[in-house]
Design a protein around this motif. Structure first.
Motif, PDB file in Angstrom:
ATOM      1  N   THR A 108       0.830  -1.199   0.000  1.00  0.00           N
ATOM      2  CA  THR A 108       0.000   0.000   0.000  1.00  0.00           C
ATOM      3  C   THR A 108       0.868   1.253   0.000  1.00  0.00           C
ATOM      4  O   THR A 108       2.072   1.199  -0.227  1.00  0.00           O
ATOM      5  N   THR A 109       0.243   2.380   0.266  1.00  0.00           N
ATOM      6  CA  THR A 109       0.886   3.691   0.199  1.00  0.00           C
ATOM      7  C   THR A 109       1.101   4.255   1.587  1.00  0.00           C
ATOM      8  O   THR A 109       0.129   4.458   2.333  1.00  0.00           O
ATOM      9  N   GLY A 110       2.370   4.517   1.942  1.00  0.00           N
ATOM     10  CA  GLY A 110       2.662   5.239   3.163  1.00  0.00           C
ATOM     11  C   GLY A 110       2.588   6.741   2.928  1.00  0.00           C
ATOM     12  O   GLY A 110       2.147   7.209   1.885  1.00  0.00           O
ATOM     13  N   ARG A 111       3.072   7.493   3.876  1.00  0.00           N
ATOM     14  CA  ARG A 111       2.916   8.947   3.839  1.00  0.00           C
ATOM     15  C   ARG A 111       3.874   9.638   2.878  1.00  0.00           C
ATOM     16  O   ARG A 111       3.771  10.843   2.653  1.00  0.00           O
ATOM     17  N   TYR A 112       4.816   8.894   2.290  1.00  0.00           N
ATOM     18  CA  TYR A 112       5.787   9.512   1.384  1.00  0.00           C
ATOM     19  C   TYR A 112       5.639   9.034  -0.059  1.00  0.00           C
ATOM     20  O   TYR A 112       6.538   9.268  -0.876  1.00  0.00           O
ATOM     21  N   ALA A 113       4.523   8.406  -0.389  1.00  0.00           N
ATOM     22  CA  ALA A 113       4.248   8.012  -1.776  1.00  0.00           C
ATOM     23  C   ALA A 113       3.275   9.000  -2.393  1.00  0.00           C
ATOM     24  O   ALA A 113       2.454   9.611  -1.702  1.00  0.00           O
ATOM     25  N   MET A 114       3.332   9.151  -3.704  1.00  0.00           N
ATOM     26  CA  MET A 114       2.527  10.153  -4.378  1.00  0.00           C
ATOM     27  C   MET A 114       1.024  10.025  -4.123  1.00  0.00           C
ATOM     28  O   MET A 114       0.336  11.045  -3.975  1.00  0.00           O
ATOM     29  N   PRO A 115       0.433   8.803  -4.062  1.00  0.00           N
ATOM     30  CA  PRO A 115      -1.005   8.750  -3.790  1.00  0.00           C
ATOM     31  C   PRO A 115      -1.411   9.412  -2.477  1.00  0.00           C
ATOM     32  O   PRO A 115      -2.544   9.900  -2.356  1.00  0.00           O
ATOM     33  N   HIS A 116      -0.502   9.424  -1.501  1.00  0.00           N
ATOM     34  CA  HIS A 116      -0.828  10.116  -0.243  1.00  0.00           C
ATOM     35  C   HIS A 116      -1.100  11.594  -0.510  1.00  0.00           C
ATOM     36  O   HIS A 116      -2.091  12.150  -0.019  1.00  0.00           O
ATOM     37  N   ALA A 117      -0.238  12.226  -1.290  1.00  0.00           N
ATOM     38  CA  ALA A 117      -0.429  13.642  -1.622  1.00  0.00           C
ATOM     39  C   ALA A 117      -1.691  13.840  -2.460  1.00  0.00           C
ATOM     40  O   ALA A 117      -2.421  14.827  -2.293  1.00  0.00           O
ATOM     41  N   MET A 118      -1.954  12.912  -3.367  1.00  0.00           N
ATOM     42  CA  MET A 118      -3.129  13.015  -4.222  1.00  0.00           C
ATOM     43  C   MET A 118      -4.415  12.866  -3.405  1.00  0.00           C
ATOM     44  O   MET A 118      -5.398  13.578  -3.631  1.00  0.00           O
ATOM     45  N   ILE A 119      -4.409  11.943  -2.452  1.00  0.00           N
ATOM     46  CA  ILE A 119      -5.580  11.747  -1.581  1.00  0.00           C
ATOM     47  C   ILE A 119      -5.851  13.018  -0.778  1.00  0.00           C
ATOM     48  O   ILE A 119      -7.002  13.473  -0.659  1.00  0.00           O
ATOM     49  N   GLU A 120      -4.805  13.607  -0.215  1.00  0.00           N
ATOM     50  CA  GLU A 120      -4.982  14.844   0.554  1.00  0.00           C
ATOM     51  C   GLU A 120      -5.530  15.962  -0.317  1.00  0.00           C
ATOM     52  O   GLU A 120      -6.451  16.693   0.078  1.00  0.00           O
ATOM     53  N   ALA A 121      -4.960  16.119  -1.536  1.00  0.00           N
ATOM     54  CA  ALA A 121      -5.429  17.174  -2.439  1.00  0.00           C
ATOM     55  C   ALA A 121      -6.871  16.938  -2.878  1.00  0.00           C
ATOM     56  O   ALA A 121      -7.603  17.895  -3.162  1.00  0.00           O
ATOM     57  N   ALA A 122      -7.287  15.663  -2.908  1.00  0.00           N
ATOM     58  CA  ALA A 122      -8.650  15.317  -3.322  1.00  0.00           C
ATOM     59  C   ALA A 122      -9.638  15.364  -2.162  1.00  0.00           C
ATOM     60  O   ALA A 122     -10.806  14.982  -2.322  1.00  0.00           O
ATOM     61  N   GLY A 123      -9.185  15.823  -1.005  1.00  0.00           N
ATOM     62  CA  GLY A 123     -10.083  15.970   0.128  1.00  0.00           C
ATOM     63  C   GLY A 123     -10.342  14.692   0.891  1.00  0.00           C
ATOM     64  O   GLY A 123     -11.407  14.533   1.509  1.00  0.00           O
TER      65      GLY A 123
END
Length: 351
Positions: free
Chosen positions: A241-256
């Motif tokens: 899965t995705t930890g806090r330093y993978a790109m999907p983490h940033a994408m999830i945050e930006a997507a609310g």
């Protein structure tokens, strides 16, 4: 009669191949081994036609300054998402090879013809012999994409007189970072623009993507509900899965939304099913990397008995992302909008 350049190249390849057995040793040993070949490589590349000299350009790469004193003319790129970056910048004429692309059909259709005349050097890991045969003066990859300690690294390439650039997201494998952000992708695009002397082109691409991202975040700025998201890359007994330093983490945050594994202090890594169950995601992002197919992953999750009571499973709330959308590349913002629409359809129109 064979040219001096050809003979020098053959000498270099022969020199490095004789030492291939040492490639599994630590990176320091690799660098020392390859240093025996560096004089030949330096002599050869210094007279390559078309290598544009310029004032030294210093760029921070993984927390340290790297100097580029020439505009690269012969580039190798390893990793599908990195290749999409390169093609989005219009740099296909600089490519002398690529790797890490199992199937050209995985690229956006408009990009596929751009590789028609470019050799596929390796569908899996980087290979020293094929890399050297392409005679690159620049390699673009990332840690755990193509660069690996004890194998091919930026340091070992430097010993051969070959410049390199490292994907920013992957630097967490080598140095501590504060956070991951879509700005990492933008920074990589802009840095490539500086290295290849196409700053205007890179700037225009990034401005357009930043503007689109701003529209998404502005539409969600007053949204207090943060749906819980589980990113499923692969694995049966243990999920990757995705930890806090993978790109999907940033994408999830930006997507609310909020990443249920934001406490994992790395990028892509193993989680566990017990925590997935305890954290009960509202949505599941399935990363499509063909291993197995995205629908195969979906059916696996739906059929796993212990997951049957998860909200995302009961309501079958899935979002599909291509591997190159879920890793740093020019399609990050587009995928973020699609995710934001799924999480907040009343605020974000369908893409």
């Amino acid at each position: 009669m064979k040219s001096n350049r050809y003979m020098r190249k053959q000498l270099l390849v022969s020199c490095c191949l004789k030492r291939s057995a040492l490639m599994t040793m630590a990176s320091l040993a690799l660098a020392l081994t390859l240093s025996a070949c560096s004089d030949h490589r330096t002599e050869d590349t210094s007279v390559m036609p078309g290598k544009a000299a310029r004032a030294p350009l210093s760029i921070e790469v993984c927390g340290r300054p790297v100097v580029y004193d020439k505009v690269p003319q012969r580039a190798v790129v390893h990793g599908i998402n990195l290749l999409e970056m390169f093609l989005a910048l219009g740099l296909q004429d600089r490519l002398v090879g690529y790797g890490g692309l199992r199937d050209i059909q995985r690229l956006p259709k408009a990009m596929q013809p751009l590789l028609a005349q470019v050799p596929d050097l390796s569908s899996q890991g980087m290979n020293l012999e094929t890399l050297l045969n392409a005679e690159p003066d620049f390699v673009f990859s990332g840690w755990s994409y193509g660069f690996r300690q004890g194998q091919i690294t930026p340091a070992s390439l430097q010993e051969l007189g070959i410049a390199s650039y490292v994907l920013s997201e992957s630097c967490i494998r080598q140095v501590a970072r504060e956070r991951v952000s879509l700005e990492d992708t933008f920074s990589d695009l802009l840095n490539l623009g500086r290295i290849f002397d196409i700053e205007a082109r890179a700037g225009a691409l990034v401005r357009g993507q930043r503007a689109e991202l701003q529209r998404i975040t502005d539409a969600l700025k007053d949204q207090v509900d943060k749906p819980r998201v589980f990113v499923f890359d692969s694995g049966t007994d243990i999920p990757v899965t995705t930890g806090r330093y993978a790109m999907p983490h940033a994408m999830i945050e930006a997507a609310g939304g909020s990443n249920i594994f934001d406490d994992l202090n790395s990028s892509w890594m193993r989680g566990n099913w017990e925590d997935v169950i305890a954290r009960d995601p509202d949505w599941i992002v399935i990363v499509d990397n063909d291993r197995p197919t995205a629908d195969g992953k979906r059916q696996f999750l739906l059929a796993k008995p212990e997951l049957s009571q998860l909200k995302a499973i009961r309501e079958q709330k899935f979002v599909l992302m291509d591997f190159s959308e879920a890793t740093p590349g020019p399609r990050n913002v587009e995928a973020t909008r699609r995710l934001a629409h799924a999480l907040h359809p009343a605020h974000i129109p369908r893409p």
